[in-house]
Design an enzyme around this catalytic site. Structure first.
Site, mmCIF file in Angstrom:
data_model
loop_
_atom_site.group_PDB
_atom_site.id
_atom_site.type_symbol
_atom_site.label_atom_id
_atom_site.label_comp_id
_atom_site.label_asym_id
_atom_site.label_seq_id
_atom_site.Cartn_x
_atom_site.Cartn_y
_atom_site.Cartn_z
ATOM 1 C CG ASP A 88 -10.097 -0.151 5.059
ATOM 2 O OD1 ASP A 88 -9.951 -0.446 3.860
ATOM 3 O OD2 ASP A 88 -9.399 -0.627 5.974
ATOM 4 C CE LYS A 104 -3.919 -2.164 2.253
ATOM 5 N NZ LYS A 104 -4.453 -2.655 3.515
ATOM 6 C CD GLN A 128 -3.686 -4.354 6.738
ATOM 7 O OE1 GLN A 128 -3.501 -3.426 5.958
ATOM 8 N NE2 GLN A 128 -4.386 -5.419 6.398
#
Ligand code: NDP
Length: 297
Positions: free
Chosen positions: A121, A54, A98
């Site tokens: 997200d 990422k 994460q």
């Protein structure tokens, strides 16, 4: 019939190129650089690989990447303090924590501490609610990627029968909401669904997000249907080797489907591309600028 292969790798590269172009315009025209903060707690090897990838792709499209790696024993209070700091930082337009987090942390509490406007997200309960009520939300990256591929493949999705297999908060449920938003007739199947094969057989669009290698076979697929395989399963390939396969049995399904995503090289690459698209969208919204075209739901 031999299905058209939907090339997620090429599609994702195109999205990243479009994001990069718009980042360059933001910098040149407004002196703004979108910034994405990624927080990793602990040593989970798969998460470390994702975070590294990422970070690299964020920099490649011209954005700022802020990486925060915290030790496994970090307290929830310390993580929440970091999230609050990132919420207040004007250089940070997107925040991604994460998952999975270590067991001593409450993931819901951490995710819901992120400013919803920076929740790239799309997991914050406010964004879930906005998506569910058809309002402007930050949309989870994997289902957003699936939607983009479906629109590119089929054009108008209105009136199509869609079956989503899997009802997770990360993939299945948001996918179903997105398809509903595009006026599909949507069924959500799960482990208690009766006669799954017949449910899938009526679908013009099948999205499989289960986590069971090759569960969906060709005889479940309506001829000409579009099949999106979200599953990522590592299986034994003999001689001490492993390989990745999806939830759909590719060989048999590709004999019947009109179009199908492969694994690897289908949905997977789209997830990070959509994360970058979401960060760009968040940056534009934060600065009162028009949203990037074709990169949102
Ligand atoms: P979850 O384990 O959270 O959810 C799986 C879903 O599948 C559940 O709703 C479960 O039903 C359903 N299910 C399980 N067994 C069956 C069955 N026999 N018949 C019908 N439904 C069943 O998984 P995720 O949604 O997080 O992920 C799904 C897959 O997608 C995984 O392989 C994952 O690795 C992959 N993935 C890929 C991403 C990408 O970037 N390409 C991103 C995220 C995930 P129930 O609710 O009843 O238990």
């Amino acid at each position: 019939m031999t299905a058209e292969i939907i090339d997620g790798k090429a599609f994702a590269a195109d999205i990243r190129a479009r994001v990069a172009e718009q980042v360059a315009q933001l910098k040149a025209g407004h002196g703004i650089t979108p910034g994405l903060a990624v927080v990793l707690v602990g040593e989970d090897p798969a998460s470390q690989v994702y975070v590294k990838s990422k970070g690299r792709k964020t920099v490649e499209v011209g954005m700022e990447s802020f990486e925060h790696r915290l030790p496994e024993e970090t307290t929830e209070a310390d993580l929440l303090a970091l999230v609050a700091k990132l919420n207040a930082d004007p250089a940070v337009h997107g925040i991604l924590v994460q998952l999975p987090l270590p067991k001593h942390m409450n993931s819901d509490a951490v995710i819901n501490a992120i400013d919803p406007a920076k929740d790239v997200d799309g997991f914050h309960v406010s964004n879930v609610g906005l998506l569910g009520t058809g309002q402007k939300a930050m949309v989870p990256c994997t289902p957003l990627g699936c939607l983009m591929m479906l629109r590119a493949q089929l054009g108008d999705l209105s009136g199509k029968e869609a079956v989503v297999i899997g009802r997770s908060n990360i993939v299945g449920k948001p996918m179903a909401h997105l398809l509903l938003g595009d006026s599909c007739t949507v069924s959500i199947a799960h482990s208690r669904t009766r006669d799954l094969a017949n449910v899938v057989r009526r679908a013009d669009i099948v999205v499989a997000a289960v986590g069971r290698p090759g569960m969906v076979t060709g005889d479940w697929i309506k001829p000409g249907a579009t099949v999106i395989d979200v599953g990522i399963n590592r299986i034994d390939a003999g001689e001490g080797k492993t390989r990745l396969v999806g939830d759909v049995e590719f060989d048999s399904a590709s004999e019947v489907a009109g179009a199908i995503t492969p694994v690897p090289g289908g949905v997977g690459p789209m997830t990070i591309a959509c994360l970058l698209a979401n960060t760009l969208t968040a940056c534009c919204r934060a600065n009162g600028l028009p949203e990037p075209e074709g990169l949102t739901a």
